[in-house]
Design a protein around this motif. Structure first.
Motif, PDB file in Angstrom:
ATOM      1  N   ASN A  10       0.868  -1.271  -0.006  1.00 18.19           N
ATOM      2  CA  ASN A  10      -0.129  -0.178   0.058  1.00 18.19           C
ATOM      3  C   ASN A  10       0.799   1.417  -0.075  1.00 18.19           C
ATOM      4  O   ASN A  10       0.615   2.140  -0.739  1.00 18.19           O
ATOM      5  CB  ASN A  10      -0.952  -0.052   1.222  1.00 18.19           C
ATOM      6  N   GLY A  11       1.876   1.423   0.829  1.00 19.14           N
ATOM      7  CA  GLY A  11       2.722   2.425   0.922  1.00 19.14           C
ATOM      8  C   GLY A  11       3.662   2.593  -0.393  1.00 19.14           C
ATOM      9  O   GLY A  11       3.828   3.853  -0.671  1.00 19.14           O
ATOM     10  N   ILE A  12       4.269   1.842  -0.838  1.00 22.14           N
ATOM     11  CA  ILE A  12       5.016   1.851  -2.096  1.00 22.14           C
ATOM     12  C   ILE A  12       4.210   2.175  -3.315  1.00 22.14           C
ATOM     13  O   ILE A  12       4.383   3.078  -4.164  1.00 22.14           O
ATOM     14  CB  ILE A  12       5.831   0.438  -2.447  1.00 22.14           C
ATOM     15  N   GLY A  13       3.089   1.752  -3.460  1.00 19.06           N
ATOM     16  CA  GLY A  13       2.201   1.870  -4.500  1.00 19.06           C
ATOM     17  C   GLY A  13       1.750   3.534  -4.328  1.00 19.06           C
ATOM     18  O   GLY A  13       1.653   4.312  -5.560  1.00 19.06           O
ATOM     19  N   ALA A  14       1.560   3.947  -3.160  1.00 21.41           N
ATOM     20  CA  ALA A  14       1.065   5.352  -3.046  1.00 21.41           C
ATOM     21  C   ALA A  14       2.435   6.306  -3.362  1.00 21.41           C
ATOM     22  O   ALA A  14       2.200   7.323  -4.196  1.00 21.41           O
ATOM     23  CB  ALA A  14       0.660   5.655  -1.643  1.00 21.41           C
ATOM     24  N   VAL A  15       3.670   6.068  -2.958  1.00 17.01           N
ATOM     25  CA  VAL A  15       4.644   6.795  -3.558  1.00 17.01           C
ATOM     26  C   VAL A  15       4.874   6.754  -4.932  1.00 17.01           C
ATOM     27  O   VAL A  15       5.275   7.828  -5.769  1.00 17.01           O
ATOM     28  CB  VAL A  15       6.050   6.244  -2.866  1.00 17.01           C
ATOM     29  N   ILE A  16       4.664   5.666  -5.617  1.00 13.12           N
ATOM     30  CA  ILE A  16       4.976   5.487  -6.955  1.00 13.12           C
ATOM     31  C   ILE A  16       3.620   6.565  -7.795  1.00 13.12           C
ATOM     32  O   ILE A  16       3.850   7.200  -8.710  1.00 13.12           O
ATOM     33  CB  ILE A  16       4.809   4.087  -7.637  1.00 13.12           C
TER      34      ILE A  16
ATOM     35  N   PRO B 113       7.729  12.541 -18.125  1.00 10.05           N
ATOM     36  CA  PRO B 113       7.178  12.582 -19.317  1.00 10.05           C
ATOM     37  C   PRO B 113       5.764  12.375 -19.574  1.00 10.05           C
ATOM     38  O   PRO B 113       5.231  11.458 -19.061  1.00 10.05           O
ATOM     39  CB  PRO B 113       8.034  12.068 -20.289  1.00 10.05           C
ATOM     40  N   GLN B 114       5.075  13.094 -20.291  1.00  5.91           N
ATOM     41  CA  GLN B 114       3.378  12.852 -20.423  1.00  5.91           C
ATOM     42  C   GLN B 114       3.178  11.449 -20.815  1.00  5.91           C
ATOM     43  O   GLN B 114       2.236  10.900 -20.488  1.00  5.91           O
ATOM     44  CB  GLN B 114       2.942  13.841 -21.442  1.00  5.91           C
ATOM     45  N   GLU B 115       4.080  10.795 -21.640  1.00  5.84           N
ATOM     46  CA  GLU B 115       3.458   9.445 -22.337  1.00  5.84           C
ATOM     47  C   GLU B 115       3.833   8.451 -21.349  1.00  5.84           C
ATOM     48  O   GLU B 115       3.421   7.076 -21.624  1.00  5.84           O
ATOM     49  CB  GLU B 115       4.604   9.305 -23.442  1.00  5.84           C
ATOM     50  N   TYR B 116       4.540   8.816 -19.994  1.00  7.16           N
ATOM     51  CA  TYR B 116       4.901   7.594 -19.108  1.00  7.16           C
ATOM     52  C   TYR B 116       4.009   7.780 -17.884  1.00  7.16           C
ATOM     53  O   TYR B 116       4.170   7.139 -16.944  1.00  7.16           O
ATOM     54  CB  TYR B 116       6.358   7.677 -18.964  1.00  7.16           C
ATOM     55  N   ARG B 117       3.222   9.087 -17.905  1.00  2.00           N
ATOM     56  CA  ARG B 117       2.643   9.279 -16.554  1.00  2.00           C
ATOM     57  C   ARG B 117       1.457   8.210 -16.192  1.00  2.00           C
ATOM     58  O   ARG B 117       1.455   7.777 -15.077  1.00  2.00           O
ATOM     59  CB  ARG B 117       1.737  10.611 -16.641  1.00  2.00           C
ATOM     60  N   PHE B 118       0.893   7.792 -17.251  1.00  2.16           N
ATOM     61  CA  PHE B 118      -0.269   6.734 -16.961  1.00  2.16           C
ATOM     62  C   PHE B 118       0.183   5.538 -16.472  1.00  2.16           C
ATOM     63  O   PHE B 118      -0.267   4.706 -15.637  1.00  2.16           O
ATOM     64  CB  PHE B 118      -1.360   6.816 -18.357  1.00  2.16           C
ATOM     65  N   ALA B 119       1.266   4.989 -17.029  1.00  2.00           N
ATOM     66  CA  ALA B 119       1.720   3.884 -17.139  1.00  2.00           C
ATOM     67  C   ALA B 119       2.282   3.749 -15.799  1.00  2.00           C
ATOM     68  O   ALA B 119       2.067   2.677 -14.913  1.00  2.00           O
ATOM     69  CB  ALA B 119       2.756   3.480 -18.170  1.00  2.00           C
ATOM     70  N   THR B 120       2.980   4.990 -15.090  1.00  2.00           N
ATOM     71  CA  THR B 120       3.525   4.844 -13.936  1.00  2.00           C
ATOM     72  C   THR B 120       2.616   4.902 -12.760  1.00  2.00           C
ATOM     73  O   THR B 120       2.669   4.053 -11.881  1.00  2.00           O
ATOM     74  CB  THR B 120       4.404   6.278 -13.743  1.00  2.00           C
ATOM     75  N   CYS B 121       1.460   5.540 -13.182  1.00  2.00           N
ATOM     76  CA  CYS B 121       0.467   5.711 -12.134  1.00  2.00           C
ATOM     77  C   CYS B 121      -0.190   4.371 -11.962  1.00  2.00           C
ATOM     78  O   CYS B 121      -0.546   3.751 -10.897  1.00  2.00           O
ATOM     79  CB  CYS B 121      -0.449   6.919 -12.369  1.00  2.00           C
ATOM     80  N   LEU B 122      -0.398   3.670 -13.168  1.00  2.00           N
ATOM     81  CA  LEU B 122      -1.133   2.348 -13.263  1.00  2.00           C
ATOM     82  C   LEU B 122      -0.268   1.261 -12.456  1.00  2.00           C
ATOM     83  O   LEU B 122      -0.939   0.397 -11.832  1.00  2.00           O
ATOM     84  CB  LEU B 122      -1.309   1.991 -14.633  1.00  2.00           C
ATOM     85  N   THR B 123       1.094   1.432 -12.550  1.00  2.99           N
ATOM     86  CA  THR B 123       1.965   0.568 -12.036  1.00  2.99           C
ATOM     87  C   THR B 123       1.911   0.723 -10.467  1.00  2.99           C
ATOM     88  O   THR B 123       1.731  -0.301  -9.629  1.00  2.99           O
ATOM     89  CB  THR B 123       3.382   0.872 -12.331  1.00  2.99           C
ATOM     90  N   GLY B 124       1.839   1.896  -9.978  1.00  3.98           N
ATOM     91  CA  GLY B 124       1.638   1.948  -8.402  1.00  3.98           C
ATOM     92  C   GLY B 124      -0.085   1.606  -7.908  1.00  3.98           C
ATOM     93  O   GLY B 124       0.276   1.116  -6.818  1.00  3.98           O
ATOM     94  N   GLN B 125      -0.814   1.824  -8.883  1.00  6.38           N
ATOM     95  CA  GLN B 125      -2.171   1.410  -8.354  1.00  6.38           C
ATOM     96  C   GLN B 125      -2.199  -0.159  -8.346  1.00  6.38           C
ATOM     97  O   GLN B 125      -2.589  -0.734  -7.504  1.00  6.38           O
ATOM     98  CB  GLN B 125      -3.236   1.837  -9.621  1.00  6.38           C
ATOM     99  N   ALA B 126      -1.421  -1.134  -9.260  1.00  2.00           N
ATOM    100  CA  ALA B 126      -1.285  -2.441  -9.278  1.00  2.00           C
ATOM    101  C   ALA B 126      -0.774  -2.845  -8.099  1.00  2.00           C
ATOM    102  O   ALA B 126      -1.120  -3.810  -7.577  1.00  2.00           O
ATOM    103  CB  ALA B 126      -0.764  -2.753 -10.784  1.00  2.00           C
TER     104      ALA B 126
END
Length: 496
Positions: free
Chosen positions: A111-117, A127-140
């Motif tokens: 839970n903590g690591i996902g929030a930081v990501i 970069p804009q093209e990596y924002r969603f993928a990075t956020c989705l990784t944190g959510q996962a």
């Protein structure tokens, strides 16, 4: 006159001497620890922060879509459901084999690591093209914590609390989940009023997640107390495989698995699509947040009342059936009202009543799962219901999306889904067909519950049986000698 003490030997039903009563008379040492509240608070905070992270994007979905990309808000919610399904079985096994403390640690750190990501995904250097993928990784990663968290309230209640506090402990643990939804729906629309404000939403969910991680790490130092609080807690539980077989061989549990999973799935679905249900009829993001908040506020009171009530009366079945039936009625009315304009007051009232009755059934249903399957581990019995809920959540979200149609032209001047007239990211939909199918499935679940669910309270029966045996042993221990008056019955022989 003289007296003789004669020891009495307990007999079985055939008149033969037995020693079991002496064995049953052995006292079972029970103890309730104050530390149980720290364990419960840690689990409740984990549940609260994890769910808040999950739902926080939905109330501000149009701005999130503009920041992360088209359809990102829905994916950031659905990823929780998708990750829970494969992780769920492992979480159930790990909870039983590795113990509660390990499950708490896994949940806390994921839970903590996902929030930081998620915070990193919204920083300016990303970069804009990596924002969603990075956020989705944190959510996962945060989603991995969810199945571990969801079976913990019943596990904590069964292992740490006396039977007079089990239902209320489960209520506190599970109701922290919808409280996270409440906080997300109230605060998210106020924080995010433009796409660039998404970073502040991520920071808002990150800070309490890190606090929960610290409390899980340093506050929970044991899986179970040294001395159990109840007789059932002192009994060994089935291993994972045997527990799974026992669950799926119980007709009553399977019914509960389908119905409670459906209830969880429908509630999760409404969290996810609340804004999409209301904005085509002209209701704002803020009003959508208020509706979700009213559901949770009502649910807090309803669940607390039902938890206290069943702790005192043990009327689990009756409480579940009544609350769920009435909740579905209010829920169907609410869904129909979302299709009409100018019904704010009635929609708000229906949300409140739906929450009171709907969430009142949630902790009661989880306790019933433990009752129906005892001595199966609570991690298994509750985990399967959570897994069923996540699977059905995906199905109901798919139904709502799949059967939504293009909004009629006459409603386009009313809708508030689009941020600008030329916004092609947030397209309003007509949800009438989706709502019809959704309502029919909800009614079917209630009919199955009312007609076929007849549970046996195995855990309560085991505890009552042990108490009765102990009480019987004490009575026999007090009466294990009788006195015969020797000269009042037997006359000496007369000598000639």
């Amino acid at each position: 006159m003289s007296a003789t003490d004669v020891a009495l030997q307990p007999l079985d039903k055939y008149g033969k001497a037995i020693d079991e009563v002496e064995e049953a008379a052995e006292p079972i040492l029970l103890r309730v620890y104050k530390r149980r509240w720290i364990v419960l608070i840690a689990v409740a905070l984990l549940n609260n922060t994890n769910t808040m992270s999950w739902i926080s994007y939905a109330p501000s979905g149009n701005y999130v879509n503009s920041f992360y990309g088209d359809g990102s808000a829905a994916w950031l919610s659905v990823i929780y459901m998708l990750c829970t399904i494969p992780v769920g079985v492992f979480a159930m096994w790990a909870g039983g084999e590795w113990g509660l403390r390990t499950a708490v640690l896994i949940a806390g750190w994921a839970n903590g690591i996902g929030a930081v990501i998620r915070v990193i995904s919204s920083l300016d250097f990303m970069p804009q093209e990596y924002r969603f993928a990075t956020c989705l990784t944190g959510q996962a990663i945060a989603a991995v914590a969810y199945p571990f968290i969801m079976f913990l309230p019943t596990k904590v209640a069964g292992s740490w609390f006396p039977d007079t506090q089990r239902a209320i402990a489960t209520t506190v643990g599970v109701m922290s989940n919808p409280l996270g939804v409440l906080m997300a729906n109230l605060i998210s629309p106020r924080i995010v009023q433009a796409p660039e404000h998404v970073i502040w939403l991520n920071v808002f969910t990150c800070v309490p997640s890190l606090v929960a991680m610290a409390l899980a790490t340093f506050g929970v130092n044991r899986s179970v107390p040294k001395i159990p609080p109840t007789i059932s807690a002192s009994k060994p539980q089935m291993d994972f495989v045997s527990g799974m077989k026992s669950c799926f061989s119980s007709k009553q549990y399977i019914i509960l698995l389908i119905v409670m999973g459906g209830g969880i799935g429908m509630f999760n679905c409404l969290y996810t699509v609340m804004m999409e249900l209301l904005c085509p009829s002209g209701y704002s993001n803020t009003f959508s947040g208020i509706c979700a908040a009213l559901m949770i506020i009502g649910g807090v009171f309803g669940a607390a009342a039902s938890g206290i009530f069943v702790d005192r009366t043990k009327l689990y079945e009756q409480t579940l059936k009544l609350s769920l039936t009435v909740a579905v009625a209010f829920g169907v009315i609410f869904l129909q009202l979302t299709l009409h304009q100018g019904q704010s007051v009635l929609i708000a009232i229906m949300c409140l009543l739906f929450g009171v009755l709907g969430l009142a059934s949630y902790p009661v249903g989880l306790e019933l799962a433990s009752e129906c399957t005892f001595p199966v581990s609570e991690a298994t019995s509750t985990g399967l219901i959570v897994l069923s809920g996540q699977i059905q959540s995906v199905i109901y979200v798919f139904i709502m999306k799949k059967f939504a149609r293009a909004l009629q032209p006459e409603f386009m001047s009313v809708q508030v889904c689009q941020l600008t007239p030329d916004d092609t990211t947030n397209i309003p939909k007509d949800n009438s067909m989706s709502i019809l199918i959704f309502s029919a499935l909800a009614g079917l679940l209630v009919l199955v519950l009312l007609a076929f669910f007849k549970p046996v309270y195995k855990r309560l029966e085991a505890e009552r049986g042990n108490r009765a045996t102990a009480d019987k042993a004490k009575e026999l221990a007090k009466e294990d000698h009788v006195t015969l008056q020797t000269d009042s019955v037997v006359q000496p022989l007369q000598s000639e």
